[in-house]
Motif scaffolding. Structure first.
Motif, PDB file in Angstrom:
ATOM      1  N   LYS A   1       0.888  -1.168   0.000  1.00 52.69           N
ATOM      2  CA  LYS A   1       0.000   0.000   0.000  1.00 52.69           C
ATOM      3  C   LYS A   1       0.919   1.209   0.000  1.00 52.69           C
ATOM      4  N   VAL A   2       0.793   2.048  -0.998  1.00 51.78           N
ATOM      5  CA  VAL A   2       1.685   3.195  -1.140  1.00 51.78           C
ATOM      6  C   VAL A   2       1.282   4.258  -0.130  1.00 51.78           C
ATOM      7  N   ASP A   3       2.209   4.570   0.770  1.00 53.84           N
ATOM      8  CA  ASP A   3       1.960   5.578   1.803  1.00 53.84           C
ATOM      9  C   ASP A   3       2.467   6.956   1.388  1.00 53.84           C
TER      10      ASP A   3
ATOM     11  N   GLY B   1       6.070   2.401   1.417  1.00 53.99           N
ATOM     12  CA  GLY B   1       4.768   1.775   1.584  1.00 53.99           C
ATOM     13  C   GLY B   1       4.757   0.723   2.666  1.00 53.99           C
TER      14      GLY B   1
END
Length: 346
Positions: free
Chosen positions: A31-33, A64
């Protein structure tokens, strides 16, 4: 999910695409943060990198959280916070065994946002995740870590190390966007006597002073006169090209002294003239390179220890859904003063 999709030269869109899935045992899904935009992405949009096909998700710099891993990935767990390197490495081909990961023959190298979908998205697939990610300590922020995905190792390896910067050298950096600024920052580790920044934008020259340049020169004036004035007429020991245009490369070869080194960092989309009629007799070394990211662990250690301050690099922050606006700001640095723009979940 949504992603920034390349539609051909000059075309991009923030649009719905299928979620990434594990396609190889060595893949991980993050999940790209936090994610950023690179000057190379602008070169792609200008049509300078024809290997990038329409429909490709762009981007190769992200931090991520691991949400899924293939059965062949060692050393990673779901929930780990990781830096996604711009270079993927199979680890077993000849080049990887020599530490030249950028030239990987096993399906790696610079592939994210180039030959496979990249990280300017809500989720991303990372090939060879065991060798192409770095677990991050809590002491290193996302904003700081994402600077290590590409620009710091690129500037350090392809500029400072290829240029063999030594104590007492006069170093010139032509083009002080993010890559050039990172070159100035890491060149300082070697105690050069002078670091001279050359650029057309006043805002970037001012930033270069903040990062450690002691002399800033407008490229429209006469950089050669300035360089000769501080070197007794010899020229610079090391000149780094950090723009990627024919004119900037020719400027570099004019500024270097006999016996000096020109380290080309910029991404070139057009031929540049090599004036061998002048250079053949001067013992000049010219290097090129794609980053290998072998220096990333050391740079991460220096960042965690407070030896590298990248805080001034980020000038603009956006929510992930504001990618189109972020590109507009990043693409007009003379108007906006943009260095690095960072996008993250709000």
């Amino acid at each position: 999910m949504k992603a920034l999709v390349y539609g051909g030269p000059g075309q991009k869109s923030w649009t719905e695409v299928p979620d990434p899935t594990i396609t190889d045992p060595r893949d991980a899904i993050i999940k790209v943060d936090t994610v950023t935009i690179c000057g190379t992405d602008l070169h792609i949009l200008a049509g300078d990198v024809p290997a990038v096909e329409p429909g490709r998700i762009l981007g190769h710099e992200a931090v991520g959280t691991v949400v899924d891993i293939g059965g062949g990935v060692a050393g990673l767990n779901r929930g780990d916070r990781v830096l996604a390197s711009c270079i993927s490495a199979c680890g077993v081909c000849r080049y990887c065994r020599e530490g030249h990961y950028g030239q990987c023959l096993g399906g790696g190298g610079w592939i994210l946002g180039h030959r496979v979908d990249g990280v300017q998205a809500q989720y991303a697939r990372l090939p060879f995740a065991d060798l192409s990610t770095y677990r991050l300590p809590a002491t290193v922020s996302d904003d700081a870590a994402v600077m290590l995905a590409d620009i710091l190792p690129t500037s350090y390896e392809v500029g400072v190390l290829n240029g063999h910067v030594r104590p007492g050298d006069t170093v010139v950096v032509v083009g002080v966007g993010p890559i050039g600024l990172a070159a100035i920052l890491t060149a300082r580790l070697y105690s050069p006597s002078h670091i001279i920044a050359v650029d057309k934008a006043a805002s970037r020259l001012q930033a270069a002073k903040q990062f450690g340049a002691d002399i800033a020169v407008d490229a429209n004036e006469d950089p050669l006169e300035v360089v000769r004035a501080v070197t007794g007429g010899l020229g610079a020991d090391v000149v780094m090209e950090a723009v990627g245009t024919p004119g900037s490369f020719e400027t570099c070869t004019a500024l270097v002294r006999p016996g000096g080194r020109v380290a080309n960092i910029g991404v070139h989309g057009k031929p540049a003239v090599l004036h061998l009629e002048d250079l053949w007799i001067k013992n000049v070394t010219i290097t090129t390179g794609l980053v290998d990211t072998y220096s990333t662990p050391n740079l991460l250690g220096m960042l965690g220890a407070g030896q590298l301050d990248v805080g001034h690099m980020i000038t603009h922050r956006f929510a992930l859904d504001d990618f189109m606006e972020a590109y507009d700001v990043f693409a007009k640095p003379a108007e906006t003063g943009a260095l690095k723009v960072v996008l993250s979940h709000s």
